[in-house]
Scaffold this motif. Sequence first.
Motif, PDB file in Angstrom:
ATOM      1  N   ALA A  28       0.939  -1.236  -0.215  1.00  0.00           N
ATOM      2  CA  ALA A  28      -0.090  -0.035   0.024  1.00  0.00           C
ATOM      3  C   ALA A  28       1.028   1.046  -0.016  1.00  0.00           C
ATOM      4  N   LEU A  29       1.813   1.359   0.779  1.00  0.00           N
ATOM      5  CA  LEU A  29       2.893   2.456   0.890  1.00  0.00           C
ATOM      6  C   LEU A  29       3.518   2.540  -0.627  1.00  0.00           C
ATOM      7  N   THR A  36       9.455   1.413   1.834  1.00  0.00           N
ATOM      8  CA  THR A  36       9.506   0.730   2.961  1.00  0.00           C
ATOM      9  C   THR A  36      11.178   0.446   3.060  1.00  0.00           C
ATOM     10  N   VAL A  37      11.920   0.918   4.086  1.00  0.00           N
ATOM     11  CA  VAL A  37      13.393   0.381   4.287  1.00  0.00           C
ATOM     12  C   VAL A  37      13.620  -0.633   5.138  1.00  0.00           C
ATOM     13  N   GLU A  38      12.500  -0.973   6.125  1.00  0.00           N
ATOM     14  CA  GLU A  38      12.913  -2.072   7.084  1.00  0.00           C
ATOM     15  C   GLU A  38      11.471  -2.744   7.760  1.00  0.00           C
ATOM     16  N   LYS A 158      -6.404  -3.382   7.575  1.00  0.00           N
ATOM     17  CA  LYS A 158      -6.550  -2.977   5.955  1.00  0.00           C
ATOM     18  C   LYS A 158      -7.559  -1.853   5.713  1.00  0.00           C
ATOM     19  N   HIS A 159      -8.689  -1.936   6.774  1.00  0.00           N
ATOM     20  CA  HIS A 159      -9.574  -0.956   6.728  1.00  0.00           C
ATOM     21  C   HIS A 159      -8.894   0.618   6.868  1.00  0.00           C
ATOM     22  N   LEU A 160      -8.150   0.429   7.954  1.00  0.00           N
ATOM     23  CA  LEU A 160      -7.585   1.933   8.262  1.00  0.00           C
ATOM     24  C   LEU A 160      -6.454   2.013   7.433  1.00  0.00           C
ATOM     25  N   MET A 161      -5.726   1.365   6.978  1.00  0.00           N
ATOM     26  CA  MET A 161      -5.004   1.744   5.919  1.00  0.00           C
ATOM     27  C   MET A 161      -5.596   2.168   4.587  1.00  0.00           C
ATOM     28  N   GLU A 162      -6.498   1.633   3.824  1.00  0.00           N
ATOM     29  CA  GLU A 162      -7.208   2.060   2.965  1.00  0.00           C
ATOM     30  C   GLU A 162      -8.012   3.116   3.233  1.00  0.00           C
ATOM     31  N   GLN A 163      -8.841   3.406   4.207  1.00  0.00           N
ATOM     32  CA  GLN A 163      -9.509   4.328   4.546  1.00  0.00           C
ATOM     33  C   GLN A 163      -9.095   5.721   5.078  1.00  0.00           C
ATOM     34  N   GLN A 164      -8.134   5.447   5.765  1.00  0.00           N
ATOM     35  CA  GLN A 164      -7.347   6.606   6.585  1.00  0.00           C
ATOM     36  C   GLN A 164      -6.049   7.016   6.622  1.00  0.00           C
ATOM     37  N   VAL A 165      -5.137   5.745   6.568  1.00  0.00           N
ATOM     38  CA  VAL A 165      -3.630   6.338   6.547  1.00  0.00           C
ATOM     39  C   VAL A 165      -3.286   6.784   5.089  1.00  0.00           C
ATOM     40  N   ILE A 166      -3.722   5.799   4.182  1.00  0.00           N
ATOM     41  CA  ILE A 166      -3.126   6.010   2.746  1.00  0.00           C
ATOM     42  C   ILE A 166      -3.772   7.374   2.354  1.00  0.00           C
ATOM     43  N   ASP A 258       2.364  -6.650 -10.038  1.00  0.00           N
ATOM     44  CA  ASP A 258       2.339  -6.737  -8.774  1.00  0.00           C
ATOM     45  C   ASP A 258       0.995  -7.449  -8.116  1.00  0.00           C
ATOM     46  N   GLU A 259       0.583  -8.430  -9.224  1.00  0.00           N
ATOM     47  CA  GLU A 259      -0.647  -9.122  -8.808  1.00  0.00           C
ATOM     48  C   GLU A 259      -0.301 -10.748  -8.582  1.00  0.00           C
TER      49      GLU A 259
END
Length: 416
Positions: A28-29, A36-38, A158-166, A258-259
């Motif tokens: 997602a990032l 992502t480095v680590e 996943k919900h928070l990443m998709e709806q809030q963080v990203i 990436d699938e």
Amino acid sequence: MKAAIVTIGDEILIGQIADTNSTFIAKALDRIGVQTVEMRSISDQREALLHTFSAYQNQVDFVVMTGGLGPTKDDITKKTLADYFEDTLVRNSDVEQHVVALIEKVLQRPASQLNKDQALVPSQAQVLFNAVGTAPGMWIQKEQTVFISMPGVPYEMKHLMEQQVIPKIAAEYQRPYILHKTLLTYGLGESVVAERIEAWENQLPEYIKLAYLPAPGRVRLRLTARGTDLKLLEEVVAQAVAAVTPLISDILVGFEEDETIEVVVGRLLAQSGQTLATAESCTGGKIAQLLTSVSGASAYFKGSVVCYATEIKTKLLGVDPQLNATHSVVSAEVAKAMALGVQTQMQSDYALATTGNAGPQKGESDAEVGTVFIALATPQEVVVERFNFGQPREKVIDRATVKALEMLQKEILKNL
């Protein structure tokens, strides 16, 4: 921009569960240009948390964490975050109302004080509202680093990443573009492919990197370009692909953005309006499991028969017992009969069938351990291939599953 991903919990460290959260977060990032480095998994202990926070402070732009936000005493991430930020926990009334309503609706009981205390968050934190769970996410910054904390439950994360963080990162930060293009090759090893394309690889621009991703029988070539001009990246990557294609045209079978193979196959089936059924013996339903993990699979996947016992192959798929007696249950003839049987039973366009000896013992057949026959029934014919995937058992099952889907993918592409 750079990120570190931290998963918190002893259940990961002792191997009780697999860390799938980090993979999802990294993908997602990457899609929004954050590298992502680590990745790190740590115990849910105050000292481990504080050490990790300090280690990443001002070294990365984002520390994305999952886990340690439950209602029990061993979940201490919030308290430790408050200590690290020299902050105190305060009660968020909106979160508390949501927790109470969710507990009463789903569990049909009053919310306990432990449940209500999930509404406690550091006063400096921005709450990331968790509509599908009780533990809120948190966004809190110190100096040059943002600490993002989310529950460890995968669907909540996943919900928070998709709806809030990203969306929040995308809206508030300028990021470079990261563009990937992956070429799929079959039939030659990594070193042979590398020799073929060495001159082409040496001429790639510095901002485009090539990675070799080998697996048995195939090599994926992944081009990764980073920069601020998306149009330029797309043009240069397209030119690079056009230049390398003639060098590997005999082994190039397609592209992968990436699938996973199950996503690619599902899309091909949906585009062609065709259907699939499976009959699985040695793979034990693994093919069906992968296919049905993709949203919308019901549009093209009709179902599966897991016929592990020999008599079930006869009763449910109509495999002639004489085939088992003459050729053995692990044979091309039985695999073909299984594929035709499930294709007829489910009236599908395609059918995949697997029969083999995954080991470690031989079982009902004298076939060498690791032997697998995969049959693919198409609207016109049945193709059967024999493989030996070696050992251990898990490798045999996984490789047979992927190979079956690859056979299907190649067949569909031939007919598009």
